[in-house]
Each structure stands twice: as C-alpha cells, then as structure tokens.
Design a protein around this motif. Sequence first.
Motif, PDB file in Angstrom:
ATOM      1  N   GLU A  25     -20.139 -44.813  52.958  1.00  0.00           N
ATOM      2  CA  GLU A  25     -20.690 -44.724  51.607  1.00  0.00           C
ATOM      3  C   GLU A  25     -19.716 -43.949  50.714  1.00  0.00           C
ATOM      4  OE1 GLU A  25     -24.034 -41.942  50.915  1.00  0.00           O
ATOM      5  OE2 GLU A  25     -23.908 -41.509  53.060  1.00  0.00           O
ATOM      6  N   PRO A  26     -19.870 -44.049  49.391  1.00  0.00           N
ATOM      7  CA  PRO A  26     -18.975 -43.317  48.494  1.00  0.00           C
ATOM      8  C   PRO A  26     -19.095 -41.799  48.675  1.00  0.00           C
ATOM      9  CG  PRO A  26     -20.143 -45.023  47.298  1.00  0.00           C
ATOM     10  CD  PRO A  26     -20.771 -44.933  48.668  1.00  0.00           C
ATOM     11  N   LEU A  27     -17.978 -41.123  48.463  1.00  0.00           N
ATOM     12  CA  LEU A  27     -17.948 -39.667  48.545  1.00  0.00           C
ATOM     13  C   LEU A  27     -17.972 -39.083  47.140  1.00  0.00           C
ATOM     14  CD1 LEU A  27     -15.197 -39.311  51.278  1.00  0.00           C
ATOM     15  CD2 LEU A  27     -17.672 -39.175  51.591  1.00  0.00           C
ATOM     16  N   ASP A  28     -18.416 -37.836  47.030  1.00  0.00           N
ATOM     17  CA  ASP A  28     -18.494 -37.139  45.752  1.00  0.00           C
ATOM     18  C   ASP A  28     -17.154 -36.456  45.481  1.00  0.00           C
ATOM     19  OD1 ASP A  28     -19.106 -35.692  43.503  1.00  0.00           O
ATOM     20  OD2 ASP A  28     -20.651 -34.458  44.453  1.00  0.00           O
ATOM     21  N   SER A  29     -16.419 -36.951  44.496  1.00  0.00           N
ATOM     22  CA  SER A  29     -15.105 -36.377  44.198  1.00  0.00           C
ATOM     23  C   SER A  29     -15.177 -35.110  43.362  1.00  0.00           C
ATOM     24  CB  SER A  29     -14.230 -37.413  43.490  1.00  0.00           C
ATOM     25  OG  SER A  29     -14.810 -37.782  42.262  1.00  0.00           O
ATOM     26  N   THR A  30     -16.356 -34.721  42.898  1.00  0.00           N
ATOM     27  CA  THR A  30     -16.461 -33.520  42.066  1.00  0.00           C
ATOM     28  C   THR A  30     -16.292 -32.232  42.871  1.00  0.00           C
ATOM     29  OG1 THR A  30     -18.870 -33.391  42.272  1.00  0.00           O
ATOM     30  CG2 THR A  30     -17.975 -34.692  40.425  1.00  0.00           C
ATOM     31  N   VAL A  31     -16.381 -32.314  44.201  1.00  0.00           N
ATOM     32  CA  VAL A  31     -16.236 -31.110  45.025  1.00  0.00           C
ATOM     33  C   VAL A  31     -14.803 -30.948  45.545  1.00  0.00           C
ATOM     34  CG1 VAL A  31     -18.650 -31.042  45.711  1.00  0.00           C
ATOM     35  CG2 VAL A  31     -17.012 -32.292  47.114  1.00  0.00           C
ATOM     36  N   LEU A  32     -13.909 -31.826  45.107  1.00  0.00           N
ATOM     37  CA  LEU A  32     -12.521 -31.766  45.532  1.00  0.00           C
ATOM     38  C   LEU A  32     -11.891 -30.450  45.086  1.00  0.00           C
ATOM     39  CD1 LEU A  32     -10.184 -33.322  46.824  1.00  0.00           C
ATOM     40  CD2 LEU A  32      -9.671 -34.231  44.559  1.00  0.00           C
ATOM     41  N   SER A  33     -11.220 -29.775  45.998  1.00  0.00           N
ATOM     42  CA  SER A  33     -10.548 -28.522  45.658  1.00  0.00           C
ATOM     43  C   SER A  33      -9.242 -28.406  46.425  1.00  0.00           C
ATOM     44  CB  SER A  33     -11.442 -27.324  45.975  1.00  0.00           C
ATOM     45  OG  SER A  33     -11.429 -27.079  47.373  1.00  0.00           O
ATOM     46  N   SER A  34      -8.468 -27.393  46.083  1.00  0.00           N
ATOM     47  CA  SER A  34      -7.192 -27.170  46.768  1.00  0.00           C
ATOM     48  C   SER A  34      -7.402 -26.727  48.207  1.00  0.00           C
ATOM     49  CB  SER A  34      -6.361 -26.143  46.009  1.00  0.00           C
ATOM     50  OG  SER A  34      -7.061 -24.915  45.949  1.00  0.00           O
ATOM     51  N   ALA A  35      -8.592 -26.250  48.554  1.00  0.00           N
ATOM     52  CA  ALA A  35      -8.868 -25.807  49.923  1.00  0.00           C
ATOM     53  C   ALA A  35      -9.167 -26.981  50.856  1.00  0.00           C
ATOM     54  CB  ALA A  35     -10.043 -24.833  49.937  1.00  0.00           C
ATOM     55  N   LEU A  36      -9.576 -28.118  50.309  1.00  0.00           N
ATOM     56  CA  LEU A  36      -9.996 -29.248  51.138  1.00  0.00           C
ATOM     57  C   LEU A  36      -8.918 -29.765  52.093  1.00  0.00           C
ATOM     58  CD1 LEU A  36     -12.376 -31.043  51.838  1.00  0.00           C
ATOM     59  CD2 LEU A  36     -11.711 -32.546  49.970  1.00  0.00           C
ATOM     60  N   TYR A  85     -11.376 -33.288  61.176  1.00  0.00           N
ATOM     61  CA  TYR A  85     -11.919 -32.660  59.973  1.00  0.00           C
ATOM     62  C   TYR A  85     -12.943 -31.619  60.387  1.00  0.00           C
ATOM     63  CZ  TYR A  85     -14.906 -31.921  55.905  1.00  0.00           C
ATOM     64  OH  TYR A  85     -15.647 -31.348  54.911  1.00  0.00           O
ATOM     65  N   ASP A  86     -12.864 -30.450  59.773  1.00  0.00           N
ATOM     66  CA  ASP A  86     -13.834 -29.381  60.022  1.00  0.00           C
ATOM     67  C   ASP A  86     -14.737 -29.199  58.822  1.00  0.00           C
ATOM     68  OD1 ASP A  86     -13.479 -28.256  62.600  1.00  0.00           O
ATOM     69  OD2 ASP A  86     -11.630 -27.295  61.947  1.00  0.00           O
ATOM     70  N   ASP A  87     -16.035 -29.429  59.007  1.00  0.00           N
ATOM     71  CA  ASP A  87     -17.015 -29.071  57.987  1.00  0.00           C
ATOM     72  C   ASP A  87     -17.087 -27.545  58.013  1.00  0.00           C
ATOM     73  OD1 ASP A  87     -19.108 -28.799  56.229  1.00  0.00           O
ATOM     74  OD2 ASP A  87     -20.599 -29.738  57.524  1.00  0.00           O
ATOM     75  N   PRO A  88     -16.849 -26.881  56.877  1.00  0.00           N
ATOM     76  CA  PRO A  88     -16.769 -25.419  56.892  1.00  0.00           C
ATOM     77  C   PRO A  88     -18.072 -24.692  57.215  1.00  0.00           C
ATOM     78  CG  PRO A  88     -16.565 -26.254  54.659  1.00  0.00           C
ATOM     79  CD  PRO A  88     -16.590 -27.438  55.569  1.00  0.00           C
ATOM     80  N   SER A  89     -19.201 -25.377  57.138  1.00  0.00           N
ATOM     81  CA  SER A  89     -20.461 -24.712  57.487  1.00  0.00           C
ATOM     82  C   SER A  89     -21.458 -25.745  57.997  1.00  0.00           C
ATOM     83  CB  SER A  89     -21.050 -23.973  56.278  1.00  0.00           C
ATOM     84  OG  SER A  89     -21.577 -24.893  55.360  1.00  0.00           O
ATOM     85  N   VAL A  90     -22.531 -25.265  58.583  1.00  0.00           N
ATOM     86  CA  VAL A  90     -23.560 -26.175  59.092  1.00  0.00           C
ATOM     87  C   VAL A  90     -24.522 -26.612  57.989  1.00  0.00           C
ATOM     88  CG1 VAL A  90     -23.430 -25.339  61.460  1.00  0.00           C
ATOM     89  CG2 VAL A  90     -25.011 -24.250  59.849  1.00  0.00           C
ATOM     90  N   ASN A  91     -24.487 -25.943  56.867  1.00  0.00           N
ATOM     91  CA  ASN A  91     -25.381 -26.272  55.757  1.00  0.00           C
ATOM     92  C   ASN A  91     -24.713 -27.265  54.816  1.00  0.00           C
ATOM     93  OD1 ASN A  91     -27.280 -24.340  56.651  1.00  0.00           O
ATOM     94  ND2 ASN A  91     -26.096 -22.725  55.672  1.00  0.00           N
ATOM     95  N   ASN A  92     -25.499 -27.901  53.948  1.00  0.00           N
ATOM     96  CA  ASN A  92     -24.938 -28.725  52.888  1.00  0.00           C
ATOM     97  C   ASN A  92     -24.432 -27.783  51.809  1.00  0.00           C
ATOM     98  OD1 ASN A  92     -25.435 -31.175  54.104  1.00  0.00           O
ATOM     99  ND2 ASN A  92     -27.473 -31.355  53.222  1.00  0.00           N
ATOM    100  N   ASP A  93     -23.130 -27.889  51.491  1.00  0.00           N
ATOM    101  CA  ASP A  93     -22.484 -26.980  50.550  1.00  0.00           C
ATOM    102  C   ASP A  93     -22.292 -27.662  49.205  1.00  0.00           C
ATOM    103  OD1 ASP A  93     -21.927 -24.947  52.653  1.00  0.00           O
ATOM    104  OD2 ASP A  93     -20.693 -26.571  53.445  1.00  0.00           O
ATOM    105  N   SER A  94     -21.766 -26.895  48.263  1.00  0.00           N
ATOM    106  CA  SER A  94     -21.539 -27.481  46.942  1.00  0.00           C
ATOM    107  C   SER A  94     -20.064 -27.508  46.565  1.00  0.00           C
ATOM    108  CB  SER A  94     -22.331 -26.697  45.886  1.00  0.00           C
ATOM    109  OG  SER A  94     -21.922 -25.346  45.904  1.00  0.00           O
ATOM    110  N   ALA A  95     -19.188 -26.968  47.408  1.00  0.00           N
ATOM    111  CA  ALA A  95     -17.753 -26.953  47.089  1.00  0.00           C
ATOM    112  C   ALA A  95     -16.929 -26.953  48.372  1.00  0.00           C
ATOM    113  CB  ALA A  95     -17.419 -25.723  46.255  1.00  0.00           C
ATOM    114  N   ASN A  96     -15.706 -27.433  48.247  1.00  0.00           N
ATOM    115  CA  ASN A  96     -14.729 -27.416  49.343  1.00  0.00           C
ATOM    116  C   ASN A  96     -15.162 -28.202  50.578  1.00  0.00           C
ATOM    117  OD1 ASN A  96     -13.168 -25.747  47.718  1.00  0.00           O
ATOM    118  ND2 ASN A  96     -14.066 -23.906  48.599  1.00  0.00           N
TER     119      ASN A  96
END
Length: 142
Positions: A25-36, A85-96
């Motif tokens: 499915e499409p991904l949300d590009s608004t959370v794109l950051s330099s940390a990704l 790929y590492d999801d940085p947390s187990v929760n749904n996040d809003s950035a990175n």
Amino acid sequence: DVTPPTVLSATVSSDGKSVTLNFNEPLDSTVLSSALPWQFKLTAGLATYFPTTVAFSQGVLTLGLPDTPIPANSQLNPPTVSVHYDDPSVNNDSANVLQDASGNDVATFDITATNNSTYVPVAPPMLASSFSPFLIAFWSVL
C-alpha cells in the motif's frame, strides 16, 4: 485501517546505486526525515551499505546508495542484497518511521533483493581442433 504496510519485493538497480522496495500500500511521505536512512542496513557479501537518500512514490520506496555501487551480477555467483529495516519503536509513531496514511508503522523486516542486471550466458571455450596428439616421455637415470 489498522493493518500495517508490508514489503512485497526488493530489487537492486542495474547500475547498483539504488534498491527499490515495493509495499502492499502507499506510504506516508510526510514523516520522511534525515534520520530515516539510518534505519536501513544493506549487506552484499562482506560489504555493508547505508542509504544516503530515501524517496517515496506511493507504495514504492527507493534507497539511494553511496558512490560505491553494489556489484553487478557475475555469471557464477549472482549477488543478492539483504535489506534490513528497524522500526524504531513498537508503537505507531509520527516521525522518523515508515508508515501508511493511517499512521500504522511498517514493522521491522528483512528481505533479499536481487540484482536487476541481465544474465547473459556465455558459451564455454571450444578447442580449435578435435584431435591433438601428445607425446609424454618419462626419463629415468639408473
């Protein structure tokens, strides 16, 4: 929507300078950051790569690689590239993070990408003559 996006396939570009990941499915590009980019690790043989860029287009994510490209296919041992790929947390996040428009994070994943170079088989070398006489001599001093 509470279903997180999943990666379906991965392909290395023919020049070895990018890896494309296709999602369901499409991904949300608004959370794109330099940390990704640092949440990705690519390995090919003994080499490790970290993407320098991440680009989104609907359900396709392209990881740009540094100036040293991933090696092209060899005929005896076509390389594969492992993408982690590492999801940085187990929760749904809003950035990175990678996520869909509903905020569902892409879970940590590993996938193998193949090189997109064209495999061209080469005919084995042929002898110039079908008959070649050889003389083998053994000498011994008694």
